[in-house]
Design an enzyme around this catalytic site. Structure first.
Site, PDB file in Angstrom:
ATOM      1  N   THR A 180      89.791 -67.500  41.046  1.00 19.55           N
ATOM      2  CA  THR A 180      88.686 -66.903  41.794  1.00 19.55           C
ATOM      3  C   THR A 180      89.183 -66.174  43.034  1.00 19.55           C
ATOM      4  O   THR A 180      90.125 -66.625  43.681  1.00 19.55           O
ATOM      5  CB  THR A 180      87.718 -68.031  42.194  1.00 19.55           C
ATOM      6  OG1 THR A 180      87.092 -68.501  41.018  1.00 19.55           O
ATOM      7  CG2 THR A 180      86.659 -67.575  43.168  1.00 19.55           C
ATOM      8  N   GLY A 210      78.527 -70.956  38.552  1.00 20.27           N
ATOM      9  CA  GLY A 210      79.257 -71.789  39.515  1.00 20.27           C
ATOM     10  C   GLY A 210      78.783 -71.540  40.931  1.00 20.27           C
ATOM     11  O   GLY A 210      77.715 -70.974  41.171  1.00 20.27           O
ATOM     12  N   ASP A 211      79.602 -71.958  41.863  1.00 21.21           N
ATOM     13  CA  ASP A 211      79.237 -71.851  43.285  1.00 21.21           C
ATOM     14  C   ASP A 211      79.414 -70.439  43.846  1.00 21.21           C
ATOM     15  O   ASP A 211      78.725 -70.052  44.791  1.00 21.21           O
ATOM     16  CB  ASP A 211      80.097 -72.809  44.113  1.00 21.21           C
ATOM     17  CG  ASP A 211      81.582 -72.475  43.990  1.00 21.21           C
ATOM     18  OD1 ASP A 211      82.072 -72.315  42.846  1.00 21.21           O
ATOM     19  OD2 ASP A 211      82.262 -72.353  45.022  1.00 21.21           O
ATOM     20  N   THR A 230      86.693 -71.583  46.782  1.00 22.14           N
ATOM     21  CA  THR A 230      87.221 -71.593  45.420  1.00 22.14           C
ATOM     22  C   THR A 230      87.479 -73.032  44.995  1.00 22.14           C
ATOM     23  O   THR A 230      87.961 -73.843  45.790  1.00 22.14           O
ATOM     24  CB  THR A 230      88.532 -70.787  45.291  1.00 22.14           C
ATOM     25  OG1 THR A 230      89.063 -70.999  43.976  1.00 22.14           O
ATOM     26  CG2 THR A 230      89.574 -71.183  46.321  1.00 22.14           C
ATOM     27  N   GLY A 231      87.153 -73.339  43.748  1.00 29.84           N
ATOM     28  CA  GLY A 231      87.399 -74.689  43.255  1.00 29.84           C
ATOM     29  C   GLY A 231      86.372 -75.084  42.212  1.00 29.84           C
ATOM     30  O   GLY A 231      85.701 -74.221  41.634  1.00 29.84           O
ATOM     31  N   THR A 232      86.247 -76.375  41.967  1.00 24.80           N
ATOM     32  CA  THR A 232      85.303 -76.885  40.970  1.00 24.80           C
ATOM     33  C   THR A 232      83.877 -76.634  41.466  1.00 24.80           C
ATOM     34  O   THR A 232      83.352 -77.376  42.296  1.00 24.80           O
ATOM     35  CB  THR A 232      85.545 -78.391  40.750  1.00 24.80           C
ATOM     36  OG1 THR A 232      85.733 -79.011  42.026  1.00 24.80           O
ATOM     37  CG2 THR A 232      86.797 -78.623  39.926  1.00 24.80           C
ATOM     38  N   GLY A 233      83.267 -75.598  40.910  1.00 22.59           N
ATOM     39  CA  GLY A 233      82.031 -75.065  41.468  1.00 22.59           C
ATOM     40  C   GLY A 233      80.911 -76.065  41.651  1.00 22.59           C
ATOM     41  O   GLY A 233      80.195 -76.035  42.659  1.00 22.59           O
TER      42      GLY A 233
HETATM   43  N1  ASP Z   1      84.489 -71.872  41.937  1.00 22.03           N
HETATM   44  C1  ASP Z   1      84.629 -71.207  40.662  1.00 22.03           C
HETATM   45  C2  ASP Z   1      83.537 -71.689  39.742  1.00 22.03           C
HETATM   46  O1  ASP Z   1      83.276 -72.859  39.697  1.00 22.03           O
HETATM   47  C3  ASP Z   1      85.953 -71.430  40.022  1.00 22.03           C
HETATM   48  C4  ASP Z   1      87.179 -71.172  40.901  1.00 22.03           C
HETATM   49  O2  ASP Z   1      87.072 -71.128  42.121  1.00 22.03           O
HETATM   50  O3  ASP Z   1      88.295 -71.010  40.366  1.00 22.03           O
HETATM   51  O4  ASP Z   1      82.981 -70.884  39.021  1.00 22.03           O
END
Ligand code: ASP
Length: 313
Positions: A180, A210-211, A230-233
């Site tokens: 992301t 996602g987030d 960025t991360g686990t949305g």
């Molecule tokens: N945050 C993003 C999502 O969950 C994924 C990512 O940041 O890599 O869609």
């Protein structure tokens, strides 16, 4: 859990970018990604020096990141459970509290430009999804592509590995490669803006959002701070993570670094959230924080040389 928070103090216009949090599984990918981030920072530096508004700087910067095949946004996005790309993006102008957001795009080359069009339309509507969002983007003059444009051999291979492993849970930029993209900027007038763009997570459910495109979750800017996550949305959504940083500043009396560290190192782990964020304040300081071993990131000022980092470097 490895963690890093780093604070800068600079008085001029400033741009921070990220290319996703995670663990790079293939060290060979680090060099081209670093180089791409540096080139994009140099472009951002020119816009900052020309006095471009913060919102323009973040949109242009994120569009370049979307065009770069190394990151999980636009060309190079990860694939959903059915092996297709569905793209999400958002932009927020902190000085006016205006925002635009799109989710589930399949044909718009630069999702952040579709989000920008919504912002420029006065944030009414603020967010569009799916085919209607693509149609809106097309009507606004955004460049359209065939869905195959977004896919790269790397992402197809990651998707095949995900499927072969019979993974039921979506993976954060599968195989540990980072993804992301986001940018936060402060312009020469002190205005702040944030933008984020993503393909989501490998193997995500069709239609999952996602987030990143959700204002307050993955993207937020006001008159004090601009944040891109960025991360686990799902974890970032549950915490309204980007807004949580802003709230800690506004009502909690915390400084930027403490606010970012609290959200990333304390709040996110409590709900299983892996990832990080970049944040920039009006007063001159900027911060990046992550609870993963690395996060592609960089910063540049009008005078200052670009700085790119991946791990705790
Ligand atoms: N945050 C993003 C999502 O969950 C994924 C990512 O940041 O890599 O869609």
């Amino acid at each position: 859990m490895v963690a890093l928070d780093q604070e800068f103090r600079m008085s001029d216009a400033l741009l921070l970018i990220h290319g996703g949090a995670g663990v790079p599984a293939d060290a060979g990918l680090l060099a081209p990604q670093r180089e791409a981030l540096r080139d994009i920072l140099l472009a951002g530096q020119r816009w900052l020096a020309a006095g471009a508004p913060a919102v323009e700087v973040v949109v242009q910067t994120v569009a370049l990141l979307e065009d770069c095949p190394w990151f999980n946004a636009g060309h190079g996005a990860v694939l959903n459970a059915e092996g297709d790309c569905e793209l999400d993006a958002a932009v927020m102008d902190g000085s006016r509290l205006q925002a635009g957001a799109v989710a589930g795009l399949r044909r718009t080359r630069n999702p952040v430009r579709a989000a920008e069009a919504l912002l420029k339309g006065g944030s009414r509507p603020l967010m569009l999804i799916g085919a209607a969002a693509d149609a809106y983007a097309q009507a606004q003059g955004c460049e359209m592509v065939t869905p195959g444009y977004f896919e790269t051999p790397l992402r197809r291979a990651q998707w095949q590995a995900w499927r072969a492993a019979a993974q039921s849970a979506p993976r954060l930029d599968h195989d540990g490669r980072m993804g992301t993209v986001g940018a936060v900027a402060r312009d020469s007038s002190g205005n702040l803006a944030a933008a984020t763009s993503t393909g989501g997570m490998t193997g995500k459910a069709v239609g999952r959002i996602g987030d990143s495109p959700l204002i307050g979750a993955g993207t937020y800017a006001d008159d004090r701070v601009a944040v891109s996550c960025t991360g686990t949305g799902e974890a970032f959504i549950r915490l309204a993570a980007a807004h949580a940083v802003a709230a800690r500043l506004r009502w909690g009396g915390q400084g930027l670094q403490a606010a970012a560290a609290s959200v990333v190192q304390e709040e996110l782990p409590r709900v299983g959230g892996e990832g990080g964020l970049i944040a920039l304040g009006r007063s001159g300081d900027g911060v990046w924080a992550f609870n993963t071993p690395g996060m592609y990131r960089g910063r540049v000022g009008v005078q200052a040389e670009p700085r790119v980092a991946v791990f705790a470097d």
